[in-house]
Design a protein around this motif. Structure first.
Motif, short mmCIF file in Angstrom:
data_model
loop_
_atom_site.label_atom_id
_atom_site.label_comp_id
_atom_site.label_asym_id
_atom_site.label_seq_id
_atom_site.Cartn_x
_atom_site.Cartn_y
_atom_site.Cartn_z
N TYR A 13 0.61 -1.08 -0.32
CA TYR A 13 0.05 -0.28 -0.37
C TYR A 13 0.87 0.63 -0.04
CZ TYR A 13 -4.18 -3.33 1.32
OH TYR A 13 -4.73 -4.13 1.17
N ARG A 15 1.53 4.74 0.47
CA ARG A 15 2.18 5.54 2.33
C ARG A 15 2.57 7.33 1.93
NH1 ARG A 15 -2.89 3.61 3.75
NH2 ARG A 15 -2.66 1.17 5.18
N HIS A 26 3.38 -0.18 2.68
CA HIS A 26 3.20 -0.45 3.90
C HIS A 26 2.23 -1.72 3.96
CE1 HIS A 26 0.82 -0.67 8.36
NE2 HIS A 26 -0.26 -0.99 7.48
N ARG A 27 3.04 -2.43 4.70
CA ARG A 27 2.18 -4.12 3.98
C ARG A 27 2.96 -4.84 2.86
NH1 ARG A 27 -4.16 -4.71 4.98
NH2 ARG A 27 -3.15 -6.64 4.51
N THR A 28 4.13 -4.81 2.86
CA THR A 28 5.00 -4.99 1.69
C THR A 28 4.94 -6.37 1.50
OG1 THR A 28 5.86 -2.54 1.51
CG2 THR A 28 6.61 -4.33 0.08
N VAL A 45 6.91 -2.65 5.90
CA VAL A 45 7.07 -1.23 5.71
C VAL A 45 8.16 -1.51 5.27
CG1 VAL A 45 7.64 1.14 6.52
CG2 VAL A 45 5.60 -0.67 7.48
#
Length: 116
Positions: A13, A15, A26-28, A45
């Motif tokens: 995501y 960010r 994020h949430r990679t 992250v």
């Protein structure tokens, strides 16, 4: 999805982004492809320098579900990646030997990182 200069594919995501195209994901996950199989490694992250970004895009999840790729475990995909890298190295060595036998000097393809 972000494709990096070193060939890695990251999915997460978005960010943050700045004027230098530096990214924060994020949430990679890092997705490794070998043939028609892929595996995902969770990374959390991830901060990416803009100069390393080749491609940035949005993933259509409906099309991803219809994809013909097979999801395999991390261990399987890492082993497949290792085998693929060894195969490529053997091909490069054969190519270099072939060229040397004919009196030519072979240099493997170099990228921007190899010039310094």
């Amino acid at each position: 999805m972000v494709y990096l200069r070193d060939g890695r594919t990251l999915i997460g995501y978005l960010r943050s982004v700045d004027q230098f195209a530096n990214l924060v994901l994020h949430r990679t996950i890092e997705r490794i492809h070998v043939g028609n199989r892929y595996g995902d490694i969770e990374r959390g992250v991830f901060v990416i320098r803009g100069e390393n970004v080749v491609l940035l895009g949005e993933i259509d999840e409906t099309k991803e579900e219809n994809d013909r790729l097979e999801n395999v475990s991390i261990e399987e995909i890492l082993e497949a990646q290792r085998v693929e890298q060894e195969r490529r190295q053997e091909q490069e060595q054969l190519r270099a030997r072939f060229m040397k036998e004919r009196g030519l000097q072979y240099t493997a393809e170099i990228g921007p990182d190899d010039m310094y």
